[in-house]
Design an enzyme around this catalytic site. Sequence first.
Site, PDB file in Angstrom:
ATOM      1  N   GLY A 147       8.174  -0.406   0.300  1.00 33.08           N
ATOM      2  CA  GLY A 147       7.717  -0.401   1.684  1.00 33.08           C
ATOM      3  C   GLY A 147       8.429  -1.468   2.490  1.00 33.08           C
ATOM      4  N   GLY A 151       7.778  -8.745   2.746  1.00 32.72           N
ATOM      5  CA  GLY A 151       7.075  -9.919   2.230  1.00 32.72           C
ATOM      6  C   GLY A 151       5.654 -10.051   2.739  1.00 32.72           C
ATOM      7  N   GLY A 152       5.212  -9.037   3.522  1.00 33.53           N
ATOM      8  CA  GLY A 152       3.830  -9.067   3.983  1.00 33.53           C
ATOM      9  C   GLY A 152       2.852  -9.149   2.821  1.00 33.53           C
ATOM     10  N   LYS A 201       6.211   1.056  11.694  1.00 30.70           N
ATOM     11  CA  LYS A 201       7.066  -0.020  11.168  1.00 30.70           C
ATOM     12  C   LYS A 201       8.437  -0.079  11.855  1.00 30.70           C
ATOM     13  CE  LYS A 201       4.068  -1.080   7.907  1.00 30.70           C
ATOM     14  NZ  LYS A 201       4.186  -0.739   6.516  1.00 30.70           N
ATOM     15  N   SER A 239       0.822  -1.214   0.000  1.00 33.56           N
ATOM     16  CA  SER A 239       0.000   0.000   0.000  1.00 33.56           C
ATOM     17  C   SER A 239       0.859   1.268   0.000  1.00 33.56           C
ATOM     18  CB  SER A 239      -0.944  -0.005   1.201  1.00 33.56           C
ATOM     19  OG  SER A 239      -0.219  -0.173   2.402  1.00 33.56           O
ATOM     20  N   GLU A 269      11.132  -8.437  -4.908  1.00 35.16           N
ATOM     21  CA  GLU A 269      11.561  -7.212  -4.208  1.00 35.16           C
ATOM     22  C   GLU A 269      13.042  -7.285  -3.842  1.00 35.16           C
ATOM     23  OE1 GLU A 269       7.377  -5.895  -2.049  1.00 35.16           O
ATOM     24  OE2 GLU A 269       8.702  -7.249  -1.002  1.00 35.16           O
TER      25      GLU A 269
HETATM   26  C1  5RP Z   1       5.259  -6.665   0.049  1.00 34.34           C
HETATM   27  C2  5RP Z   1       6.039  -5.927   1.061  1.00 34.34           C
HETATM   28  C3  5RP Z   1       5.508  -4.608   1.479  1.00 34.34           C
HETATM   29  O1  5RP Z   1       6.438  -3.639   1.174  1.00 34.34           O
HETATM   30  C4  5RP Z   1       5.261  -4.629   2.957  1.00 34.34           C
HETATM   31  O2  5RP Z   1       4.362  -5.690   3.240  1.00 34.34           O
HETATM   32  C5  5RP Z   1       4.656  -3.316   3.448  1.00 34.34           C
HETATM   33  O3  5RP Z   1       3.364  -3.163   2.949  1.00 34.34           O
HETATM   34  P1  5RP Z   1       2.496  -1.883   3.214  1.00 34.34           P
HETATM   35  O4  5RP Z   1       3.169  -0.736   2.558  1.00 34.34           O
HETATM   36  O5  5RP Z   1       1.155  -2.210   2.587  1.00 34.34           O
HETATM   37  O6  5RP Z   1       2.379  -1.689   4.708  1.00 34.34           O
HETATM   38  O7  5RP Z   1       7.073  -6.342   1.525  1.00 34.34           O
HETATM   39  O8  5RP Z   1       5.804  -7.939  -0.187  1.00 34.34           O
END
Ligand code: 5RP
Length: 262
Positions: free
Chosen positions: A90, A103-104, A129, A35, A111
Amino acid sequence: MSGDLSPIDKAKFVAAKRAAQMVETGMRVGLGTGSTAAWLVRCLGEMVRDNGLRIKGVPTSTRTAELARQVGIEVISLDEAKWLDLTIDGADEFDGELNLIKGGGGALLQEKIVATASDRMVVIADVGKEVETLGAFPLPIEVIPFGWQTTQALVEETLVSVDVLGRESSLRMNGATPFVTDEGNHIVDLHLKRIGNARQLSLILNQIPGVVENGLFVDICDTVVLGHGDGKVEVRDINDGTVSTDRLDFLESNNLFSDLSD
Ligand code: 5RP
């Protein structure tokens, strides 16, 4: 419309907007996933359309590729770019040394490849974060589908000998079926609670057959752009040890706030 954004979304937006200012015409830019990265892509799209910015973007997921094309960014593959000037992405967690858990969103493999192929990696994040020690966020590992349960068991067994607090793991699901990454693999989330030695853990995990990559980014990130809900933005650079602070507003421009899907 920006008034409807939650403080966290405002924080993500200002971090993305500040990081977009680091992008210059002619650059090949790695475009992260998630996001916060989606805000970045929208900001860059606006700069391409309105300010004549000319860049080539290398997306880290099919989701990001779609959005980048939608907003008018020229998309090329990493093989076409070969090397990138800058990647902006992110993170799920970052510590004081700018080591990350990523990796969320399930895109950690592309990435990490893209960030490693860049002169500089900038992480954009909201204040939530930042952590003292990585590990509260479950660490994703990408595993190949063949024998994934054996791989998972091996990983759990290996965790006995490393400095972590928890050893449980779970297969990431997408509804009733296992989540499938852009590379056709699965994700196993490791609930470690605390990671004592991220570098060591990353090396150990990647030696286990069936593990393709893990979500620890150690010594990859150079700069973090940290957004706050009130528009304050901090830029911390690990290489030169500098911290600078800015304040951005939420002025609505073009269609930036019209598509909040991601
Ligand atoms: C995706 C990621 C994203 O960068 C991470 O999960 C952060 O996500 P967000 O900006 O929605 O909080 O690693 O694989």
